[in-house]
Design an enzyme around this catalytic site. Sequence first.
Site, PDB file in Angstrom:
ATOM      1  N   ARG A 102      -1.937  -4.574   7.218  1.00 25.39           N
ATOM      2  CA  ARG A 102      -3.686  -4.355   6.958  1.00 25.39           C
ATOM      3  C   ARG A 102      -3.975  -4.021   7.370  1.00 25.39           C
ATOM      4  O   ARG A 102      -3.926  -4.505   9.254  1.00 25.39           O
ATOM      5  CB  ARG A 102      -4.223  -5.371   6.662  1.00 25.39           C
ATOM      6  CG  ARG A 102      -5.659  -5.335   6.397  1.00 25.39           C
ATOM      7  CD  ARG A 102      -6.548  -6.848   5.472  1.00 25.39           C
ATOM      8  NE  ARG A 102      -6.352  -6.402   3.876  1.00 25.39           N
ATOM      9  CZ  ARG A 102      -6.630  -7.095   3.412  1.00 25.39           C
ATOM     10  NH1 ARG A 102      -7.739  -8.147   3.512  1.00 25.39           N
ATOM     11  NH2 ARG A 102      -6.726  -6.330   1.666  1.00 25.39           N
ATOM     12  N   HIS A 129      -7.168   1.281  -0.727  1.00 26.59           N
ATOM     13  CA  HIS A 129      -7.184   0.114  -0.827  1.00 26.59           C
ATOM     14  C   HIS A 129      -5.718   0.206  -2.488  1.00 26.59           C
ATOM     15  O   HIS A 129      -6.409  -0.372  -3.107  1.00 26.59           O
ATOM     16  CB  HIS A 129      -7.371  -1.466  -1.252  1.00 26.59           C
ATOM     17  CG  HIS A 129      -7.598  -2.914  -1.289  1.00 26.59           C
ATOM     18  ND1 HIS A 129      -6.385  -3.343  -0.962  1.00 26.59           N
ATOM     19  CD2 HIS A 129      -7.758  -3.913  -1.691  1.00 26.59           C
ATOM     20  CE1 HIS A 129      -6.392  -4.345  -0.693  1.00 26.59           C
ATOM     21  NE2 HIS A 129      -7.443  -4.319  -1.029  1.00 26.59           N
ATOM     22  N   GLN A 132      -4.589  -2.761  -4.337  1.00 29.23           N
ATOM     23  CA  GLN A 132      -5.601  -3.453  -6.011  1.00 29.23           C
ATOM     24  C   GLN A 132      -5.419  -2.368  -6.674  1.00 29.23           C
ATOM     25  O   GLN A 132      -5.976  -3.509  -7.400  1.00 29.23           O
ATOM     26  CB  GLN A 132      -6.695  -3.709  -4.983  1.00 29.23           C
ATOM     27  CG  GLN A 132      -8.301  -3.810  -5.288  1.00 29.23           C
ATOM     28  CD  GLN A 132      -8.207  -5.690  -5.728  1.00 29.23           C
ATOM     29  OE1 GLN A 132      -7.663  -6.449  -4.607  1.00 29.23           O
ATOM     30  NE2 GLN A 132      -8.538  -5.855  -7.296  1.00 29.23           N
ATOM     31  N   ASP A 232     -17.923  -3.576  -5.353  1.00 28.02           N
ATOM     32  CA  ASP A 232     -17.465  -4.134  -4.020  1.00 28.02           C
ATOM     33  C   ASP A 232     -18.340  -3.832  -2.771  1.00 28.02           C
ATOM     34  O   ASP A 232     -20.372  -4.486  -2.861  1.00 28.02           O
ATOM     35  CB  ASP A 232     -16.168  -3.242  -3.425  1.00 28.02           C
ATOM     36  CG  ASP A 232     -15.323  -3.330  -2.187  1.00 28.02           C
ATOM     37  OD1 ASP A 232     -15.464  -4.624  -1.447  1.00 28.02           O
ATOM     38  OD2 ASP A 232     -14.492  -2.671  -1.613  1.00 28.02           O
ATOM     39  N   CYS A 272     -13.171  -6.318  -6.432  1.00 27.93           N
ATOM     40  CA  CYS A 272     -11.620  -6.532  -5.758  1.00 27.93           C
ATOM     41  C   CYS A 272     -11.371  -7.789  -5.054  1.00 27.93           C
ATOM     42  O   CYS A 272     -10.589  -8.583  -4.559  1.00 27.93           O
ATOM     43  CB  CYS A 272     -11.253  -5.874  -5.290  1.00 27.93           C
ATOM     44  SG  CYS A 272     -12.692  -5.259  -3.406  1.00 27.93           S
ATOM     45  N   ARG A 300      -2.806  -8.829  -9.103  1.00 28.67           N
ATOM     46  CA  ARG A 300      -1.987  -8.526  -7.275  1.00 28.67           C
ATOM     47  C   ARG A 300      -0.647  -8.874  -7.492  1.00 28.67           C
ATOM     48  O   ARG A 300      -0.170  -8.142  -6.639  1.00 28.67           O
ATOM     49  CB  ARG A 300      -3.097  -9.127  -5.870  1.00 28.67           C
ATOM     50  CG  ARG A 300      -4.325  -8.756  -6.019  1.00 28.67           C
ATOM     51  CD  ARG A 300      -4.354  -7.384  -5.605  1.00 28.67           C
ATOM     52  NE  ARG A 300      -3.861  -6.464  -4.808  1.00 28.67           N
ATOM     53  CZ  ARG A 300      -4.629  -7.425  -3.434  1.00 28.67           C
ATOM     54  NH1 ARG A 300      -5.338  -7.081  -2.988  1.00 28.67           N
ATOM     55  NH2 ARG A 300      -3.862  -6.535  -2.142  1.00 28.67           N
TER      56      ARG A 300
END
Length: 315
Positions: A102, A129, A132, A232, A272, A300
Amino acid sequence: MSLRHYLSVTDLSPAEVRETLLLASDIKRNPGKYRQALAGQTLAMIFQKKSTRTRVSFEVGMYQLGGHALFLSGADIQIGRGETIEDTAKVISRYCNGIMARVYGHDVIEDLGKYATVPVINGLSDLEHPCQTLCDVQTLVEHWTADGGFDPDVLRGKTLCYVGDGNNMAHSLLDTGAATGLNVTIVAPADYAPSPVIVERARKLGEQTGAKIVVSTDPISGVQGADCIYTDVWASMGQEEEAQKRQRDFAGFQVDETMMRRANPGCLFMHCLPAHRGEEVSAEVCDGPRSIIFDEAENRLHIQKALMVRLMGGR
Ligand code: CP
Ligand code: NVA
């Protein structure tokens, strides 16, 4: 088998995205079948930013596949003191069977991919991402397939509308919709539009799969016809200093009951996470009957197990 990374959804062909979704569904239903799939393997997890879901689901996922995961905070390894990404990638490849990272700049994840000799997975960059959004479509397939089945074709002709910042989530949703035949509309203020390069590549792929890609600045007309509304945070990790300005700039873009009523009947709500109730989404919607945020969070685990089995298990 040649080395494959997962830095972007576009690293998988539409057929491979479909296979990964089906594998994740099988892993979710029959975890025992995969208990030794990555026996003896180690995943290095580099985090330059904070995480709850990504960190926990990758670590638990590796354990459930018979392997092991190492948490490496960017601040605590030598990257934090200036060791190059190239050397870091080469060294970790000598000990571990895969790297999940990340990062801030997308160039960092690309450099890891360039120099690592083991598979690299993007656990979020400023640009994308991709873990996700695979779990997001897995969750939609589960909700939209009749009788508890799992048919990725249910995505075709449905519309996901993302309302908010044209950020990493918006980008990976565009790529994922385009790969699966799911129409994606991004509704963002003009100054926060998604990358035109990613919009264009999604449009091109969408021409092959039937996914319609639309970008709008109007939160009223934009959500009409949506089967799912997604949002988000307005200020992503690394943008904390812009948070107050962004609250002003995103006025009118909160997903609330009024917005949900403009969409199709039965429209689902996704996020998310982490969520800021009262900012990008009202608490009523976030915790209401149309919200599937915790199904999303659970998936996930399953989708990442599928990705690791594909990339590290030679499948
Ligand atoms: N959605 C997501 O990536 O959550 P974390 O930041 O907690 O990993
Ligand atoms: N856009 C958010 C996603 C967090 C999972 C961020 O980058 O902080």
